[in-house]
Write a protein that holds these residues in place. Structure first.
Motif, PDB file in Angstrom:
ATOM      1  N   UNK A  94     -19.900 -41.575   4.849  1.00 12.02           N
ATOM      2  CA  UNK A  94     -19.801 -42.374   6.060  1.00 12.02           C
ATOM      3  C   UNK A  94     -19.248 -41.632   7.255  1.00 12.02           C
ATOM      4  N   UNK A  95     -19.089 -40.310   7.144  1.00 10.93           N
ATOM      5  CA  UNK A  95     -18.576 -39.521   8.258  1.00 10.93           C
ATOM      6  C   UNK A  95     -19.710 -39.116   9.189  1.00 10.93           C
ATOM      7  N   UNK A  96     -19.332 -38.677  10.388  1.00 13.75           N
ATOM      8  CA  UNK A  96     -20.278 -38.133  11.342  1.00 13.75           C
ATOM      9  C   UNK A  96     -20.144 -36.619  11.388  1.00 13.75           C
ATOM     10  N   UNK A  97     -21.192 -35.945  11.794  1.00 10.46           N
ATOM     11  CA  UNK A  97     -21.185 -34.481  11.864  1.00 10.46           C
ATOM     12  C   UNK A  97     -21.633 -34.065  13.254  1.00 10.46           C
ATOM     13  N   UNK A  98     -20.866 -33.186  13.882  1.00 10.47           N
ATOM     14  CA  UNK A  98     -21.252 -32.626  15.176  1.00 10.47           C
ATOM     15  C   UNK A  98     -21.277 -31.107  15.065  1.00 10.47           C
ATOM     16  N   UNK A  99     -22.074 -30.471  15.909  1.00 15.15           N
ATOM     17  CA  UNK A  99     -22.321 -29.036  15.815  1.00 15.15           C
ATOM     18  C   UNK A  99     -21.811 -28.338  17.071  1.00 15.15           C
ATOM     19  N   UNK A 100     -21.123 -27.212  16.875  1.00 18.82           N
ATOM     20  CA  UNK A 100     -20.603 -26.405  17.982  1.00 18.82           C
ATOM     21  C   UNK A 100     -21.159 -24.988  17.844  1.00 18.82           C
ATOM     22  N   UNK A 101     -21.763 -24.416  18.886  1.00 20.22           N
ATOM     23  CA  UNK A 101     -22.235 -23.028  18.806  1.00 20.22           C
ATOM     24  C   UNK A 101     -21.061 -22.067  18.597  1.00 20.22           C
ATOM     25  N   UNK A 102     -21.241 -21.120  17.673  1.00 23.26           N
ATOM     26  CA  UNK A 102     -20.173 -20.162  17.383  1.00 23.26           C
ATOM     27  C   UNK A 102     -20.729 -18.743  17.322  1.00 23.26           C
ATOM     28  N   UNK A 103     -19.820 -17.806  17.412  1.00 26.25           N
ATOM     29  CA  UNK A 103     -20.157 -16.394  17.339  1.00 26.25           C
ATOM     30  C   UNK A 103     -20.435 -15.981  15.895  1.00 26.25           C
ATOM     31  N   UNK A 104     -21.188 -14.908  15.717  1.00 31.02           N
ATOM     32  CA  UNK A 104     -21.414 -14.340  14.389  1.00 31.02           C
ATOM     33  C   UNK A 104     -21.413 -12.831  14.524  1.00 31.02           C
ATOM     34  N   UNK A 105     -20.750 -12.158  13.580  1.00 26.30           N
ATOM     35  CA  UNK A 105     -20.553 -10.725  13.699  1.00 26.30           C
ATOM     36  C   UNK A 105     -21.100  -9.994  12.483  1.00 26.30           C
ATOM     37  N   UNK A 106     -21.400  -8.750  12.671  1.00 24.47           N
ATOM     38  CA  UNK A 106     -21.854  -7.920  11.556  1.00 24.47           C
ATOM     39  C   UNK A 106     -20.674  -7.624  10.637  1.00 24.47           C
ATOM     40  N   UNK A 107     -20.981  -7.487   9.359  1.00 24.88           N
ATOM     41  CA  UNK A 107     -19.945  -7.091   8.402  1.00 24.88           C
ATOM     42  C   UNK A 107     -19.594  -5.625   8.639  1.00 24.88           C
ATOM     43  N   UNK A 108     -18.292  -5.328   8.760  1.00 19.18           N
ATOM     44  CA  UNK A 108     -17.859  -3.967   9.032  1.00 19.18           C
ATOM     45  C   UNK A 108     -17.371  -3.232   7.784  1.00 19.18           C
TER      46      UNK A 108
END
Length: 271
Positions: free
Chosen positions: A206-220
């Motif tokens: 019964x929860x709601x879900x919202x989406x936020x754009x986020x950064x993504x980085x290469x594995x170092x």
């Protein structure tokens, strides 16, 4: 849940750690070169935002991840370290960490450094500014993924299939960067690989879900613990199981407590 042990001292080091708003939960496996920089980034992102703790779950690492975390624990007052007695998987790591968490809210991210802790305040802001009455899960969407073409392609196919079959309407369920109330997660049915379906499980409750754009980085440093065909092999049976779970979701009912005044609905009490 796998057997776990905690780092020796259970007494919180600071007021922030003893009564945090937010628990950042990070499952790790053989990430010795990544845990130190990641902890420093989490602290930098949250030190002026809210009271927080950092809960790392070492899922049976065979390198020096455990020793590195033990040393850091003596230097970082917000850090707690849980250790699985054997390798049990990412979902088990999340469950162990979230169960042990002290915060009302939980933020999750991968231990490989590809998720950017600097995005956590944006997820927290989205949750704090929400005016809805039902629980909210805030999920990240990796808009500029730093993975191989094959991995990105496989992820798009899997996300499309999940959205069609589960109706979770989420463009990137594979993004580990999420924020939600601890109480919401504890209502989820637990099964291995459940971390791939958390938005759908939230909606099931019964929860709601919202989406936020986020950064993504290469594995170092280090190597990925997943292979594309391994994911496909377990993903299809899991998806079919999720379809079954969604069809048997809890009934949408309102519950009133005898004696008047309190209405209990969707796991929360409204007075």
């Amino acid at each position: 849940m796998p057997e776990i042990s905690t780092a020796p001292a259970e007494t919180p080091h600071t007021a922030s750690a003893s009564n945090p708003l937010l628990s950042v939960v990070v499952p790790v496996l053989n990430e010795e070169a990544n845990v130190g920089p990641l902890i420093a980034e989490i602290r930098g992102a949250l030190s002026s935002v809210c009271a927080f703790e950092i809960v790392f779950v070492d899922d049976g690492s065979t390198d020096s991840t455990g020793a590195t975390l033990a040393a850091l624990r003596n230097e970082v007052p917000e850090l707690r370290v849980l250790t699985h007695s054997r390798r049990s998987g990412q979902s088990a790591g999340l469950r162990s960490g979230i169960t042990a968490a002290r915060g009302r809210l939980v933020a999750t991210l991968d231990g490989d450094g590809q998720n950017d802790p600097a995005d956590i305040p944006a997820l927290l802001k989205a949750w704090q500014e929400d005016s809805g009455s039902s629980p909210l899960m805030v999920t990240g969407h990796r808009v500029n993924r730093r993975d191989t073409w094959a991995k990105r392609r496989a992820s798009r196919i899997a996300n499309g299939l999940r959205r069609a079959m589960l109706g979770d309407d989420n463009p990137d369920t594979g993004c580990s960067l999420k924020l939600f109330e601890r109480a919401l997660f504890l209502r989820f049915p637990y099964f291995d690989h459940m971390h791939r379906f958390m938005p759908a499980l939230a909606k099931r409750e019964g929860a709601r879900v919202t989406v936020v754009p986020v950064n993504h980085r290469a594995r170092h440093a280090g190597t990925s613990k997943y292979r594309i065909f391994d994911r496909l092999a377990v993903g299809i049976p899991d998806l079919l199981g999720m379809v079954w779970l969604m069809r048997r979701a809890p009934a949408d009912i309102t519950v009133f407590e005898a004696g008047g005044g309190a209405q209990v609905s969707d796991g929360a009490t409204h007075v």
